[in-house]
Structures are given as C-alpha cells and as structure tokens.
Scaffold this active site. Structure first.
Site, PDB file in Angstrom:
ATOM      1  N   ARG A 126       0.852  -1.193   0.000  1.00 47.39           N
ATOM      2  CA  ARG A 126       0.000   0.000   0.000  1.00 47.39           C
ATOM      3  C   ARG A 126       0.880   1.232   0.000  1.00 47.39           C
ATOM      4  O   ARG A 126       1.775   1.368   0.840  1.00 47.39           O
ATOM      5  CB  ARG A 126      -0.858   0.050   1.276  1.00 47.39           C
ATOM      6  CG  ARG A 126      -1.920  -0.974   1.330  1.00 47.39           C
ATOM      7  CD  ARG A 126      -2.995  -0.611   2.322  1.00 47.39           C
ATOM      8  NE  ARG A 126      -2.511  -0.228   3.643  1.00 47.39           N
ATOM      9  CZ  ARG A 126      -3.296   0.137   4.637  1.00 47.39           C
ATOM     10  NH1 ARG A 126      -4.595   0.214   4.456  1.00 47.39           N
ATOM     11  NH2 ARG A 126      -2.812   0.448   5.813  1.00 47.39           N
ATOM     12  N   THR A 183      -1.495   7.415  -0.266  1.00 48.83           N
ATOM     13  CA  THR A 183      -2.785   7.275  -0.966  1.00 48.83           C
ATOM     14  C   THR A 183      -3.547   6.035  -0.503  1.00 48.83           C
ATOM     15  O   THR A 183      -4.750   5.921  -0.747  1.00 48.83           O
ATOM     16  CB  THR A 183      -2.554   7.131  -2.485  1.00 48.83           C
ATOM     17  OG1 THR A 183      -1.827   5.897  -2.712  1.00 48.83           O
ATOM     18  CG2 THR A 183      -1.742   8.296  -3.031  1.00 48.83           C
ATOM     19  N   ASP A 189       0.710  -3.862  12.150  1.00 51.76           N
ATOM     20  CA  ASP A 189       1.141  -4.175  10.783  1.00 51.76           C
ATOM     21  C   ASP A 189       1.453  -5.667  10.705  1.00 51.76           C
ATOM     22  O   ASP A 189       2.444  -6.140  11.282  1.00 51.76           O
ATOM     23  CB  ASP A 189       2.374  -3.338  10.419  1.00 51.76           C
ATOM     24  CG  ASP A 189       2.757  -3.524   8.960  1.00 51.76           C
ATOM     25  OD1 ASP A 189       2.974  -4.683   8.530  1.00 51.76           O
ATOM     26  OD2 ASP A 189       2.834  -2.515   8.235  1.00 51.76           O
ATOM     27  N   ASP A 199       4.987  -6.719   9.344  1.00 52.12           N
ATOM     28  CA  ASP A 199       6.066  -6.454  10.301  1.00 52.12           C
ATOM     29  C   ASP A 199       6.041  -7.442  11.456  1.00 52.12           C
ATOM     30  O   ASP A 199       7.088  -7.892  11.932  1.00 52.12           O
ATOM     31  CB  ASP A 199       5.943  -5.020  10.847  1.00 52.12           C
ATOM     32  CG  ASP A 199       6.436  -3.991   9.842  1.00 52.12           C
ATOM     33  OD1 ASP A 199       7.211  -4.361   8.939  1.00 52.12           O
ATOM     34  OD2 ASP A 199       6.037  -2.816   9.960  1.00 52.12           O
TER      35      ASP A 199
HETATM   36  C1  PRP Z   1      -1.099  -5.124   4.260  1.00 51.15           C
HETATM   37  C2  PRP Z   1      -1.906  -6.393   4.232  1.00 51.15           C
HETATM   38  C3  PRP Z   1      -2.748  -6.209   3.004  1.00 51.15           C
HETATM   39  C4  PRP Z   1      -2.976  -4.721   2.965  1.00 51.15           C
HETATM   40  C5  PRP Z   1      -4.372  -4.440   3.428  1.00 51.15           C
HETATM   41  O1  PRP Z   1      -0.034  -5.194   3.384  1.00 51.15           O
HETATM   42  O2  PRP Z   1      -1.141  -7.545   4.224  1.00 51.15           O
HETATM   43  O3  PRP Z   1      -2.129  -6.685   1.831  1.00 51.15           O
HETATM   44  O4  PRP Z   1      -2.035  -4.138   3.875  1.00 51.15           O
HETATM   45  O5  PRP Z   1      -4.684  -3.113   3.270  1.00 51.15           O
HETATM   46  P1  PRP Z   1      -5.783  -2.622   2.245  1.00 51.15           P
HETATM   47  O6  PRP Z   1      -6.983  -3.484   2.430  1.00 51.15           O
HETATM   48  O7  PRP Z   1      -6.040  -1.204   2.668  1.00 51.15           O
HETATM   49  O8  PRP Z   1      -5.241  -2.691   0.852  1.00 51.15           O
HETATM   50  P2  PRP Z   1       1.047  -4.005   3.265  1.00 51.15           P
HETATM   51  O9  PRP Z   1       0.639  -3.056   2.177  1.00 51.15           O
HETATM   52  O10 PRP Z   1       1.273  -3.416   4.616  1.00 51.15           O
HETATM   53  O11 PRP Z   1       2.326  -4.749   2.721  1.00 51.15           O
HETATM   54  P3  PRP Z   1       3.250  -5.835   3.441  1.00 51.15           P
HETATM   55  O12 PRP Z   1       2.435  -7.080   3.618  1.00 51.15           O
HETATM   56  O13 PRP Z   1       4.338  -6.018   2.450  1.00 51.15           O
HETATM   57  O14 PRP Z   1       3.738  -5.281   4.753  1.00 51.15           O
HETATM   58  N1  URA Z   2      -2.293  -3.656   6.918  1.00 47.05           N
HETATM   59  C1  URA Z   2      -1.910  -4.136   8.127  1.00 47.05           C
HETATM   60  O1  URA Z   2      -0.921  -4.884   8.214  1.00 47.05           O
HETATM   61  N2  URA Z   2      -2.601  -3.783   9.204  1.00 47.05           N
HETATM   62  C2  URA Z   2      -3.678  -2.974   9.133  1.00 47.05           C
HETATM   63  O2  URA Z   2      -4.284  -2.690  10.180  1.00 47.05           O
HETATM   64  C3  URA Z   2      -4.074  -2.490   7.882  1.00 47.05           C
HETATM   65  C4  URA Z   2      -3.373  -2.855   6.786  1.00 47.05           C
END
Ligand code: PRP
Ligand code: URA
Length: 210
Positions: free
Chosen positions: A105, A109, A201, A204
């Site tokens: 994400r 945005t 997160d 993480d």
């Molecule tokens: C997190 C999660 C989803 C997304 C959800 O990934 O694993 O893919 O956020 O958010 P959304 O519904 O608003 O799109 P992130 O973008 O943090 O990436 P990562 O898994 O690489 O940390």
């Molecule tokens: N992605 C995450 O990992 N946690 C949240 O709460 C939202 C998006």
C-alpha cells in the site's frame, strides 16, 4: 449456491485471535497463531470442494470413498503478510499449487502498488484461495483478485484474519462472486488506514521487521 461471507465466532478462533492481537506476542508466537488460525478458517473454506470417488482396499474389503483432488486447488498469498498463511493452508492441502502476488500500500494514498505476480500456469483449471491476513480498505484484495481473474480461474475465495467493515463492503461490491472468510471483523479504520483495534502491521509482526 449464494456467495458466502463468513465471520467466524468459533471459540478456538476467538481465543487465538485475542493472543495474536496482543502487542506483547512475539514473532514466533505470532507466526504460529497465524498458521493455526489459517487452518481453522481453511477447514470451513474448503467445505464445498468438489469430491472424486475413490476405491480403497482396507484390510477387510473395498471401501467406496471420496477424496479432494489436490490438482484443483491453488493458494495465492498476497506478499508479504499473506506468506504467513501459506504453511497452515498447505498443512491441510499439501498438493495445492502456490502462486504469489506482490502488492504494497502506498502509505499516503493507501492505493495498492503491484510489484510481483507469478501464478500457476494451469490456474484456469483451479479453485483459487487468496490469502492475506488484513482486509483494511480492501484495495489490495480487490487488486489481487483482479489480477487472478484475468487468468480465468474456476472459482476464487478470499481468506483473511481481520477485516474492517469498509474493506469487506468494498470487496463484496467489487467481486460479488467471491466467497469471503474472516476470522474476525473489527470496528473501523483509523486515519492511516489501519484496522482498529486490529493487530498492527501484519507483515512487520510476521517477519519481525519493526
Ligand atoms: C497489508 C496487508 C494487506 C494490505 C491491506 O499489506 O497484508 O495486503 O495491507 O490493506 P488494504 O486493504 O487497505 O489494501 P502491506 O501493504 O502493509 O504490505 P506488506 O504485507 O508487504 O507489509
Ligand atoms: N495492513 C496491516 O498490516 N494492518 C492494518 O491494520 C491495515 C493494513
């Protein structure tokens, strides 16, 4: 059959979800719980899989049995956090193929940005289970399913651990044919697009990067 949206209320799932949310749960425990919760969700998500007839020789006689063909399934984790759900899914269906979709994400945005997509070549013959622990705005799940649907899979299901009402509604609207399975639904998103109370997160916490 109508599209299914299941938010679980099973005690085992609720119990494990409570420990998962705790900020003091460390990386090892977090990974284990993600796997265990995935197995419990997957148990329900696979309920209506088509079965095949199979004859098995018991020590006594021939038993006319049923089996699931592993050739029909594909698991597609959304990187990174979805990787944490693969082990649990494969524990239940070891013969499934695994594809990967990389999305993150944009922090300002909140729009998903695609950086990787590798799917099984025969995905058009498969029932696809998309794995991502968090359904927040829904942007990542919708984009991942858009990518998968371009390859004409037989069916698509979405499995997550926590959803926000906003993301659930967006996903239902964008993909009305996709069954959705969430271990729990929370209250809302905060101004940074995080699920409240959520678990922080997920990527993480699974990979210990913060
Ligand atoms: C997190 C999660 C989803 C997304 C959800 O990934 O694993 O893919 O956020 O958010 P959304 O519904 O608003 O799109 P992130 O973008 O943090 O990436 P990562 O898994 O690489 O940390
Ligand atoms: N992605 C995450 O990992 N946690 C949240 O709460 C939202 C998006």
């Amino acid at each position: 059959m109508d599209r299914r949206v299941i938010i679980f209320d099973h005690p085992l799932i609720q119990h494990k979800l409570s420990i998962l949310r705790d900020k003091d749960t460390g990386t090892k425990g977090f990974r284990e719980l993600v796997s265990e919760i995935t197995m419990l969700i997957m148990y329900e998500a696979t309920r209506y899989l088509p079965m095949e007839d199979i004859d098995v020789e018991t020590p006594i006689a021939t038993a006319h049995c049923k089996c699931i063909s592993g050739k029909r399934l594909a698991f597609v984790p959304v990187l990174r956090a979805g990787l944490g759900m693969v082990e649990g899914a494969l524990t239940l269906v070891p013969a499934a193929k695994v594809g990967h979709i990389g999305l993150y994400r944009n922090e300002e945005t909140l729009e998903p940005v695609e950086y990787y997509c590798k799917l099984p070549h025969d995905i058009s013959n498969r029932d696809v289970f998309v794995l991502d622990p968090m359904l927040a705005t829904g942007g990542s799940a919708i984009a991942a399913i858009d990518l998968i649907k371009r390859r004409n899979p037989r069916t698509v299901k979405f499995l997550c651990i926590i959803c926000a009402p906003e993301g659930l509604e967006a996903l239902k609207k964008a993909h009305p044919d996709v069954d959705i399975f969430c271990a729990g639904m929370d209250s809302h998103l905060n101004e940074n697009g995080y699920i409240v109370p959520g678990l922080g997160d997920a990527g993480d916490r699974i990979f210990g990067t913060k």
